[in-house]
Motif scaffolding. Sequence first.
Motif, mmCIF file in Angstrom:
data_model
loop_
_atom_site.group_PDB
_atom_site.id
_atom_site.type_symbol
_atom_site.label_atom_id
_atom_site.label_comp_id
_atom_site.label_asym_id
_atom_site.label_seq_id
_atom_site.Cartn_x
_atom_site.Cartn_y
_atom_site.Cartn_z
ATOM 1 N N GLU A 1 0.833 -1.203 0.000
ATOM 2 C CA GLU A 1 0.000 0.000 0.000
ATOM 3 C C GLU A 1 0.871 1.258 0.000
ATOM 4 O OE1 GLU A 1 -2.875 -0.015 3.096
ATOM 5 O OE2 GLU A 1 -3.710 -1.989 2.542
ATOM 6 N N LEU A 2 1.950 1.230 0.764
ATOM 7 C CA LEU A 2 2.862 2.375 0.788
ATOM 8 C C LEU A 2 3.477 2.592 -0.588
ATOM 9 C CD1 LEU A 2 4.392 4.579 2.352
ATOM 10 C CD2 LEU A 2 6.078 2.843 2.978
ATOM 11 N N PHE A 3 3.850 1.497 -1.256
ATOM 12 C CA PHE A 3 4.428 1.612 -2.591
ATOM 13 C C PHE A 3 3.410 2.154 -3.587
ATOM 14 C CE2 PHE A 3 5.495 -0.571 -6.696
ATOM 15 C CZ PHE A 3 6.575 0.247 -7.006
ATOM 16 N N ASP A 4 2.164 1.718 -3.468
ATOM 17 C CA ASP A 4 1.123 2.228 -4.361
ATOM 18 C C ASP A 4 0.909 3.725 -4.157
ATOM 19 O OD1 ASP A 4 0.748 -0.265 -5.484
ATOM 20 O OD2 ASP A 4 -0.848 -0.827 -4.069
ATOM 21 N N GLN A 5 1.114 4.192 -2.936
ATOM 22 C CA GLN A 5 0.920 5.622 -2.650
ATOM 23 C C GLN A 5 2.032 6.472 -3.274
ATOM 24 O OE1 GLN A 5 0.574 6.208 1.567
ATOM 25 N NE2 GLN A 5 -1.216 4.876 1.756
ATOM 26 N N ILE A 6 3.281 6.034 -3.147
ATOM 27 C CA ILE A 6 4.389 6.868 -3.627
ATOM 28 C C ILE A 6 4.655 6.662 -5.118
ATOM 29 C CG2 ILE A 6 5.442 6.814 -1.342
ATOM 30 C CD1 ILE A 6 7.539 4.919 -2.428
ATOM 31 N N GLY A 7 4.231 5.515 -5.689
ATOM 32 C CA GLY A 7 4.386 5.295 -7.116
ATOM 33 C C GLY A 7 5.774 4.781 -7.484
ATOM 34 N N THR A 8 5.955 4.569 -8.787
ATOM 35 C CA THR A 8 7.217 4.014 -9.282
ATOM 36 C C THR A 8 8.290 5.068 -9.516
ATOM 37 O OG1 THR A 8 6.394 4.173 -11.554
ATOM 38 C CG2 THR A 8 6.014 2.086 -10.384
ATOM 39 N N ASP A 9 7.917 6.334 -9.526
ATOM 40 C CA ASP A 9 8.899 7.405 -9.760
ATOM 41 C C ASP A 9 8.708 8.512 -8.734
ATOM 42 O OD1 ASP A 9 10.927 8.847 -10.910
ATOM 43 O OD2 ASP A 9 9.654 9.775 -12.441
ATOM 44 N N PRO A 10 8.998 8.224 -7.464
ATOM 45 C CA PRO A 10 8.799 9.232 -6.415
ATOM 46 C C PRO A 10 9.861 10.324 -6.486
ATOM 47 C CG PRO A 10 9.847 7.288 -5.497
ATOM 48 C CD PRO A 10 9.529 6.956 -6.932
ATOM 49 N N LYS A 11 9.599 11.427 -5.805
ATOM 50 C CA LYS A 11 10.542 12.543 -5.773
ATOM 51 C C LYS A 11 11.566 12.414 -4.644
ATOM 52 C CE LYS A 11 7.338 15.880 -7.845
ATOM 53 N NZ LYS A 11 6.640 17.184 -7.672
ATOM 54 N N GLY A 12 11.137 11.864 -3.530
ATOM 55 C CA GLY A 12 12.033 11.753 -2.380
ATOM 56 C C GLY A 12 13.155 10.756 -2.608
ATOM 57 N N ARG A 13 14.318 11.034 -2.030
ATOM 58 C CA ARG A 13 15.474 10.157 -2.216
ATOM 59 C C ARG A 13 15.274 8.819 -1.497
ATOM 60 N NH1 ARG A 13 19.447 13.436 -4.390
ATOM 61 N NH2 ARG A 13 19.173 15.659 -4.043
ATOM 62 N N SER A 14 14.806 8.841 -0.267
ATOM 63 C CA SER A 14 14.539 7.592 0.453
ATOM 64 C C SER A 14 13.460 6.790 -0.258
ATOM 65 C CB SER A 14 14.113 7.887 1.884
ATOM 66 O OG SER A 14 15.134 8.543 2.598
ATOM 67 N N GLU A 15 12.459 7.484 -0.767
ATOM 68 C CA GLU A 15 11.375 6.816 -1.478
ATOM 69 C C GLU A 15 11.883 6.135 -2.748
ATOM 70 O OE1 GLU A 15 8.634 9.958 -2.113
ATOM 71 O OE2 GLU A 15 7.747 9.841 -0.114
ATOM 72 N N LYS A 16 12.880 6.736 -3.406
ATOM 73 C CA LYS A 16 13.440 6.126 -4.618
ATOM 74 C C LYS A 16 14.147 4.813 -4.297
ATOM 75 C CE LYS A 16 14.012 10.394 -7.253
ATOM 76 N NZ LYS A 16 14.971 11.338 -7.890
ATOM 77 N N VAL A 17 14.840 4.763 -3.180
ATOM 78 C CA VAL A 17 15.495 3.515 -2.772
ATOM 79 C C VAL A 17 14.444 2.454 -2.474
ATOM 80 C CG1 VAL A 17 17.028 2.463 -1.071
ATOM 81 C CG2 VAL A 17 17.478 4.797 -1.864
ATOM 82 N N PHE A 18 13.410 2.846 -1.754
ATOM 83 C CA PHE A 18 12.326 1.916 -1.435
ATOM 84 C C PHE A 18 11.622 1.445 -2.705
ATOM 85 C CE2 PHE A 18 7.678 1.627 -0.649
ATOM 86 C CZ PHE A 18 7.667 0.463 0.091
ATOM 87 N N ALA A 19 11.342 2.380 -3.619
ATOM 88 C CA ALA A 19 10.641 2.029 -4.852
ATOM 89 C C ALA A 19 11.470 1.070 -5.700
ATOM 90 C CB ALA A 19 10.310 3.299 -5.644
ATOM 91 N N ALA A 20 12.793 1.266 -5.737
ATOM 92 C CA ALA A 20 13.654 0.363 -6.511
ATOM 93 C C ALA A 20 13.558 -1.062 -5.983
ATOM 94 C CB ALA A 20 15.094 0.853 -6.457
ATOM 95 N N GLY A 21 13.575 -1.207 -4.656
ATOM 96 C CA GLY A 21 13.453 -2.539 -4.073
ATOM 97 C C GLY A 21 12.091 -3.158 -4.309
ATOM 98 N N MET A 22 11.028 -2.352 -4.181
ATOM 99 C CA MET A 22 9.683 -2.881 -4.349
ATOM 100 C C MET A 22 9.404 -3.263 -5.799
ATOM 101 S SD MET A 22 7.989 -3.301 -1.591
ATOM 102 C CE MET A 22 6.360 -3.528 -2.309
ATOM 103 N N MET A 23 9.909 -2.466 -6.745
ATOM 104 C CA MET A 23 9.684 -2.806 -8.155
ATOM 105 C C MET A 23 10.352 -4.126 -8.504
ATOM 106 S SD MET A 23 9.723 0.740 -10.361
ATOM 107 C CE MET A 23 11.274 1.375 -9.694
#
Length: 231
Positions: free
Chosen positions: A74-96
């Motif tokens: 759910e958190l990943f769906d909220q921030i999306g695949t191309d987030p702006k935040g740096r921490s979010e980008k690390v998280f998104a890379a792992g989740m993708m």
Amino acid sequence: MDTQTLALAQEIDFSMLGLFARATLTVKLVMVLLLLGSFWAWAIIIQKMIAYRSARREAARFDRAFWSGEPLDELFDQIGTDPKGRSEKVFAAGMMEWRRSHRDDGGLIAGAQARIDRSMDVAIAKEAEALQSGLPVLATVGSVAPFVGLFGTVWGIMHAFIEIAQQQNTSLVVVAPGIAEALLATGLGLLAAIPAVVFYNKLSADSDRILSGYEAFADEFATILSRQLDA
């Protein structure tokens, strides 16, 4: 010192602009170069301090969301695949990579853990490049500016001695302006170098702390995913 010499000395403009105006073309170019280097360094310093402050706030905000107990999907769906935040980008890379590692039947493709780790490492490397961009300029200004200023000083003193020889006069009125102009170049070199060195060390340490936070998060996230893989 006689009265005439004293009167002539008082008429000399020893202000910064006055010294710059009387300097030779070479020394003027050195001074302009040092001033430009100083402005460039301060622009980088201010920009990096703002960027690092923003990165720390974003990391703290994301940590609260990550550890809030909300499901990671759910958190990943909220921030999306191309987030702006740096921490979010690390998280998104792992989740993708986590989602790509699932087959259509729900099973996992072999080697998922290694691919997830590499994906987050690549994301961290990209953020490191962005965070540390500009710091080599500070290092260059801090190391080169004193020598550039010294070159201007040597050139100015050489010109002052040539003028003394031409006028065949060693009075203070002849010597002081040339020496003052020459030393101004050294002063500008130090003015550019000292802040550049101080803030290069500070910003490098700040960057390392921020990146250490990303790496620690990546390790914790990888541990969580590893538990699910083992389950």
